[in-house]
Enzyme design. Structure first.
Site, mmCIF file in Angstrom:
data_model
loop_
_atom_site.group_PDB
_atom_site.id
_atom_site.type_symbol
_atom_site.label_atom_id
_atom_site.label_comp_id
_atom_site.label_asym_id
_atom_site.label_seq_id
_atom_site.Cartn_x
_atom_site.Cartn_y
_atom_site.Cartn_z
ATOM 1 N N GLU A 1 38.333 44.855 45.282
ATOM 2 C CA GLU A 1 36.532 44.738 45.829
ATOM 3 C C GLU A 1 35.955 43.910 45.088
ATOM 4 O OE1 GLU A 1 34.794 48.925 45.337
ATOM 5 O OE2 GLU A 1 36.779 49.815 44.962
ATOM 6 N N TYR B 1 29.601 48.252 40.898
ATOM 7 C CA TYR B 1 31.051 48.240 40.123
ATOM 8 C C TYR B 1 31.686 46.927 40.756
ATOM 9 C CZ TYR B 1 36.057 49.130 40.250
ATOM 10 O OH TYR B 1 37.439 48.667 40.123
ATOM 11 N N LYS C 1 33.039 43.802 37.585
ATOM 12 C CA LYS C 1 34.469 43.545 37.608
ATOM 13 C C LYS C 1 34.629 41.967 38.033
ATOM 14 C CE LYS C 1 37.594 45.414 36.967
ATOM 15 N NZ LYS C 1 38.297 45.645 35.694
#
Length: 361
Positions: A141, A165, A169
């Site tokens: 992602e 999110y 990351k």
């Protein structure tokens, strides 16, 4: 030899499956799990290894710098496998601060503790010259969204995260690289596609579908359901991580995927089909799960409901896994149909595990 492992987030879905696999394949290793046991952490995931002399569990937070330094020193850790992370996109949209704290700050403190032990410690004979590795688990992602015809992401694709999110990351990935480049910390990184399999927390798509069918609840599908993901069984993923630790090179990153792209709506249909087949083949399931009326009738697809799409929902993810295949000899072994059937069977036969989670959710 990397034989004294600290596994962060080792009571979670992928972390626990990695610990079980590693200790089975490397019984002479020592494994310490560090987990804060947040909502998605489950100590029972590790019950198979709890009594082993070479396994230990520490209830603690990766943001606790003093704990990290003491733990690495006390256990003489020479390999960190970093799973611990907030990972649910919907939660990140509603509470991004938690993701920044745990995914970014937590990773930095873990890196700093590793640097202090492995690189800064003056007792060179004990620490300075030992082989070490910091392996960081990332996600596809961070690369953003692909069009339907675009080539799959490779390890050098540009970062374009589209959710809090994935942005958190991406930030933690950059910190890992920086500690490698600036300080010489021996790091590696793996990007992985969507995981599924036993012990996955029920908020994730596949267990959510399974448990909703068992409770005769609607199966929510974002938007038109045409979003595409590559799905890899968790047992294949942890084998890939194992290969990176054994044969991968410090300073390198590797894509781990199954090359199984499937539309969300087709995934949901596959789960419904398998549920119907398993209920038809085993009449005891109707007795064990009397609420699963659609599955008992062989019509789980009747529960599908389309809902408003998620904000910033990425359309497609896909990973080019040629590097992992060439350099590590890695490829997925578990076919999607087999993996889905086995996963559903696990949830059908481990109802105490998920009912306990649902009772406190």
């Amino acid at each position: 030899m990397l034989n004294r492992l600290l596994v962060t987030g080792g009571a979670g879905f992928i972390g626990a499956n990695f610990v079980l696999h590693w200790l089975q394949q490397h019984p002479n290793s020592e494994v310490t799990v560090l987990d804060v046991l947040s909502y998605a952490g489950n100590r029972s995931n590790l019950h198979q290894v709890e009594t082993l002399e070479n396994f230990s569990f520490v209830h603690g937070d990766i943001c606790d710098q003093a704990l990290l330094e003491e733990l690495l020193k006390q256990k003489a850790i020479n390999c960190i496998v970093h799973f611990a992370a907030e990972s649910h996109v919907d939660r990140s949209i509603n509470a991004p601060e938690t993701f920044i704290q745990n995914n970014v700050v937590g990773t930095q403190r873990l890196l700093q503790a590793a640097k202090k032990l492995w690189l800064d410690n003056s007792d060179k004979n004990k620490y300075g010259d030992i082989e070490h590795r910091f392996h960081h688990i990332s996600t596809d992602e961070v690369f953003g969204s692909l069009s339907s015809s675009a080539p799959a992401f490779n390890e050098n694709s540009n970062y374009q995260p589209n959710s809090p999110y994935s942005a958190s990351k991406a930030a933690s990935d950059h910190l890992v690289r920086a500690y490698q480049q600036t300080y010489g910390l021996k790091c590696s990184l793996s990007y992985c596609s969507n995981n599924y399999g036993p012990r996955q927390f029920p908020e994730k798509l596949i267990p959510l579908l399974i448990l909703n069918i068992l409770q005769n609840k609607p199966l929510p599908i974002y938007g038109d359901g045409q979003q595409i993901r590559d799905w890899i069984h968790v047992n294949d993923h942890v084998r890939g991580i194992e290969q990176i630790l054994l044969n991968g090179k410090a300073g390198q990153s590797y894509n781990l995927g199954a090359n199984k792209e499937i539309k969300n709506i087709d995934l949901v249909s596959a789960v419904c089909k398998s549920m119907d087949q398993q209920f038809a083949a085993n009449k005891n399931f109707a007795q064990d799960f009397p609420e699963a009326r659609a599955a008992i009738a062989g019509n789980s697809q009747s529960l599908i409901r389309h809902i408003q799409d998620r904000p910033g929902h990425d359309r497609r993810y896909a990973l080019n896994t040629n590097k992992a295949k060439k350099e590590l000899g890695f490829s997925s072994k578990i076919g999607f149909e087999q993996g889905i059937n086995d996963t559903i069977n696990w949830y059908l036969n481990n109802k105490t595990w998920w009912r306990t989670i649902l009772a406190v959710a």
